[in-house]
Scaffold this motif. Structure first.
Motif, mmCIF file in Angstrom:
data_model
loop_
_atom_site.group_PDB
_atom_site.id
_atom_site.type_symbol
_atom_site.label_atom_id
_atom_site.label_comp_id
_atom_site.label_asym_id
_atom_site.label_seq_id
_atom_site.Cartn_x
_atom_site.Cartn_y
_atom_site.Cartn_z
ATOM 1 N N ARG A 172 0.841 -1.280 -0.526
ATOM 2 C CA ARG A 172 -0.181 -0.328 0.314
ATOM 3 C C ARG A 172 0.754 1.255 0.355
ATOM 4 N NH1 ARG A 172 -4.552 -2.345 4.111
ATOM 5 N NH2 ARG A 172 -3.784 -4.861 2.890
ATOM 6 N N CYS A 173 0.416 2.093 -0.509
ATOM 7 C CA CYS A 173 0.725 3.327 -0.642
ATOM 8 C C CYS A 173 -0.083 5.008 -0.335
ATOM 9 C CB CYS A 173 1.561 3.867 -1.727
ATOM 10 S SG CYS A 173 3.295 5.374 -1.942
ATOM 11 N N ASN A 174 0.788 5.836 0.339
ATOM 12 C CA ASN A 174 0.054 7.034 0.739
ATOM 13 C C ASN A 174 -0.019 7.779 -0.766
ATOM 14 O OD1 ASN A 174 2.933 7.220 0.775
ATOM 15 N ND2 ASN A 174 2.408 8.286 3.091
ATOM 16 N N PHE A 175 0.761 7.358 -2.045
ATOM 17 C CA PHE A 175 1.100 8.235 -2.840
ATOM 18 C C PHE A 175 0.161 7.538 -3.709
ATOM 19 C CE2 PHE A 175 5.390 11.095 -2.292
ATOM 20 C CZ PHE A 175 4.299 11.796 -1.298
ATOM 21 N N ARG A 176 -0.169 8.271 -4.839
ATOM 22 C CA ARG A 176 -0.360 7.721 -6.218
ATOM 23 C C ARG A 176 -0.034 7.865 -7.536
ATOM 24 N NH1 ARG A 176 -2.054 4.746 -3.100
ATOM 25 N NH2 ARG A 176 -3.592 4.172 -2.177
ATOM 26 N N CYS A 177 0.835 7.706 -7.693
ATOM 27 C CA CYS A 177 2.265 8.132 -8.436
ATOM 28 C C CYS A 177 1.069 7.770 -9.982
ATOM 29 C CB CYS A 177 3.020 7.845 -8.130
ATOM 30 S SG CYS A 177 4.268 8.345 -7.096
ATOM 31 N N GLN A 178 1.183 8.879 -11.035
ATOM 32 C CA GLN A 178 -0.016 8.863 -12.059
ATOM 33 C C GLN A 178 1.028 7.367 -12.891
ATOM 34 O OE1 GLN A 178 0.704 12.084 -14.579
ATOM 35 N NE2 GLN A 178 -0.023 13.176 -13.162
ATOM 36 N N TYR A 179 2.210 7.192 -12.515
ATOM 37 C CA TYR A 179 3.099 6.128 -13.467
ATOM 38 C C TYR A 179 3.067 4.498 -12.788
ATOM 39 C CZ TYR A 179 6.789 7.832 -10.230
ATOM 40 O OH TYR A 179 7.311 8.335 -9.457
ATOM 41 N N CYS A 180 3.034 4.411 -11.410
ATOM 42 C CA CYS A 180 2.629 3.333 -10.580
ATOM 43 C C CYS A 180 1.295 2.974 -10.065
ATOM 44 C CB CYS A 180 3.323 3.799 -9.393
ATOM 45 S SG CYS A 180 4.068 2.233 -8.119
ATOM 46 N N MET A 181 0.366 3.348 -9.542
ATOM 47 C CA MET A 181 -0.805 2.602 -8.925
ATOM 48 C C MET A 181 -1.553 3.960 -8.514
ATOM 49 S SD MET A 181 0.392 2.687 -5.180
ATOM 50 C CE MET A 181 -0.787 1.495 -4.497
ATOM 51 N N PRO A 182 -2.627 4.101 -10.422
ATOM 52 C CA PRO A 182 -3.265 6.281 -10.040
ATOM 53 C C PRO A 182 -4.500 5.598 -10.012
ATOM 54 C CG PRO A 182 -3.206 4.798 -12.489
ATOM 55 C CD PRO A 182 -1.963 3.883 -11.211
ATOM 56 N N GLY A 229 8.681 -1.245 -1.639
ATOM 57 C CA GLY A 229 7.206 -1.011 -1.420
ATOM 58 C C GLY A 229 6.773 -1.111 -2.276
ATOM 59 N N GLY A 230 5.222 -0.342 -2.803
ATOM 60 C CA GLY A 230 4.076 0.707 -1.370
ATOM 61 C C GLY A 230 5.415 0.941 -0.802
ATOM 62 N N GLU A 231 4.862 1.621 0.256
ATOM 63 C CA GLU A 231 5.464 3.077 0.394
ATOM 64 C C GLU A 231 6.392 2.190 2.276
ATOM 65 O OE1 GLU A 231 7.111 5.075 0.741
ATOM 66 O OE2 GLU A 231 7.848 5.305 2.009
ATOM 67 N N THR A 263 11.946 5.091 -0.452
ATOM 68 C CA THR A 263 10.870 5.924 0.133
ATOM 69 C C THR A 263 10.411 7.276 -1.192
ATOM 70 O OG1 THR A 263 10.044 6.825 1.684
ATOM 71 C CG2 THR A 263 12.387 7.408 1.285
ATOM 72 N N ASN A 264 9.298 6.882 -0.845
ATOM 73 C CA ASN A 264 8.526 8.576 -1.115
ATOM 74 C C ASN A 264 8.983 9.451 -0.214
ATOM 75 O OD1 ASN A 264 6.856 8.019 0.469
ATOM 76 N ND2 ASN A 264 5.005 8.062 -0.796
ATOM 77 N N ALA A 265 9.586 9.594 0.617
ATOM 78 C CA ALA A 265 9.964 10.842 1.771
ATOM 79 C C ALA A 265 8.779 10.811 2.729
ATOM 80 C CB ALA A 265 11.102 11.458 0.898
ATOM 81 N N MET A 291 4.164 -1.824 -9.905
ATOM 82 C CA MET A 291 5.469 -1.846 -8.884
ATOM 83 C C MET A 291 5.062 -1.771 -7.648
ATOM 84 S SD MET A 291 8.262 -1.273 -10.945
ATOM 85 C CE MET A 291 10.089 -0.303 -10.211
ATOM 86 N N SER A 292 4.071 -1.401 -7.486
ATOM 87 C CA SER A 292 4.029 -1.397 -6.238
ATOM 88 C C SER A 292 3.273 -2.221 -5.195
ATOM 89 C CB SER A 292 2.927 -0.261 -5.459
ATOM 90 O OG SER A 292 1.838 -0.635 -6.134
ATOM 91 N N GLN A 293 2.646 -3.641 -6.374
ATOM 92 C CA GLN A 293 2.229 -4.588 -5.969
ATOM 93 C C GLN A 293 4.048 -5.776 -5.867
ATOM 94 O OE1 GLN A 293 0.060 -5.131 -8.566
ATOM 95 N NE2 GLN A 293 -1.942 -5.138 -7.418
#
Ligand code: SAM
Ligand code: SF4
Length: 328
Positions: free
Chosen positions: A14-24, A63-65, A92-94, A323-325
């Motif tokens: 899971r992630c707290n961002f939704r990068c367009q190229y990764c997990m929109p 991750g994910g994050e 990390t996304n920092a 990639m996050s999965q």
């Protein structure tokens, strides 16, 4: 073929961002159940009794994050305490880095890669699907904190998307001139958002390299743990610029990594799951360690044949997992 000694460990999908190229936003992502995440104890057990005896000495947490994982500091502590560990890094996304960097350092972490796709807070917000200017500042504060604590090498990852952030390549490269930071430009892959890939396309590293060379010149550079990146330096710069060109080059023959997903699947290749092993299920079924080692060893041995070889396959067809999965 290099020795396979590097394990990328996804701690969470899971992630707290939704990068367009990764997990929109709106993508139909099936997350692993939390009860299926490998626990801290399971991870320690797998590294100590399976991977290290098979020659793995270098690990990356992703991750994910990964900073969303509540026990991240303890996991870092466990891995740095293993005498065989030669290298541990985190990607990390920092977003949570300013808060957690000191504890991670105290746990023994020394190397961090941070995703930073734009220096413009508005563009950044659009890319990460969280249109708030404050978020860029929080990420920037995380980078500064890591720098002040002494993490080194500090690498910044930039996925270059035409029409989105390709106009910032020189500004991002310029960060390396008076800072010991290492900016790596990553070719956008058709993983995660096939529609964006189809509409925007991707930029070859060679084009970016030429832009930087035309502006300042470029000379050969090096940085610890450069992996598949081709590394250069702007003359007189403290840091380096790197290019990860998995679309325009095939580096499967130099690939030394295996990937462990948050829910315990061991995969030999980012884009090919042939032979994947569910280590979580085997561990929870009390399969003896020796049998686990045999299974992993067979997969490591088979890896050269399994590697996806995007170029030879003649396809860049969109892949079903992000990639996050998989654990980017
Ligand atoms: N959340 C962390 C981060 O963003 O750094 C770690 C996980 S993220 C999946 C790991 C890396 O995968 C990031 O550097 C990200 O830019 C990269 N990535 C994700 N999707 C990608 C794509 N479609 N093409 C190229 N790189 C991608
Ligand atoms: Fe999250 Fe990293 Fe994917 Fe962005 S690239 S959505 S930060 S996992």
């Amino acid at each position: 073929m290099p020795a396979i000694d590097y394990l990328r460990i996804s701690l969470i999908d899971r992630c707290n961002f939704r990068c367009q190229y990764c997990m929109p936003e709106g993508a139909d992502l099936a997350y692993a159940l939390q009860q299926d995440w490998l626990t801290r104890a399971e991870l320690r057990h797998l590294l100590r009794d399976v991977f290290i005896p098979l020659g793995f000495t270098r690990f990356r947490l992703t991750g994910g994050e990964p900073l969303l994982r509540p026990d991240i500091v303890e996991i870092v502590q466990d891995i740095t305490a293993l005498p065989a560990t030669q290298d541990l890094a985190i990607t990390t996304n920092a977003f949570l880095l300013a808060k957690r960097a000191q504890a991670l350092w105290d746990a023994g972490l020394r190397r961090i890669n941070i995703s930073l796709d734009s220096l413009d807070p508005d563009t950044f917000g659009k890319i990460i699907g969280r249109p708030s200017v404050a978020l860029w500042h929080q990420v920037w504060a995380g980078i500064q904190t890591a720098h002040q604590i002494g993490f080194s090498p500090l690498k910044l990852n930039v996925v270059v998307i035409p029409g989105v952030n390709d106009g910032e390549v020189l500004d991002l490269a310029a960060l390396t001139r008076d800072r010991d930071w290492h900016v790596r430009f990553i070719e956008f892959m058709p993983i995660g958002n096939g529609d964006l890939f189809a509409s925007q396309g991707w930029v070859a590293s060679e084009i970016l390299r030429q832009q930087i060379r035309d502006r300042w010149g470029l000379e050969a550079g090096s940085v610890r743990g450069n992996g598949p990146a081709d590394v250069f330096k702007i003359p007189g710069a403290q840091g380096t610029v790197g290019f990860i060109s998995q679309m325009s080059e095939c580096f499967c023959d130099r690939c030394n990594r295996m990937r462990l997903s948050a829910d315990g699947w061991l995969r030999p290749c980012l884009l090919n799951e042939t032979g994947q092993i569910n280590l979580r299920a085997l561990l929870r079924d009390d399969v003896p360690m020796e049998a686990l080692r045999d299974r992993v060893s067979e997969l490591v041995f088979a890896k050269p044949e399994i590697n996806f070889k995007m170029r030879e396959s003649g396809t860049t067809g969109a892949y079903s997992r992000t990639m996050s999965q998989i654990g980017g």
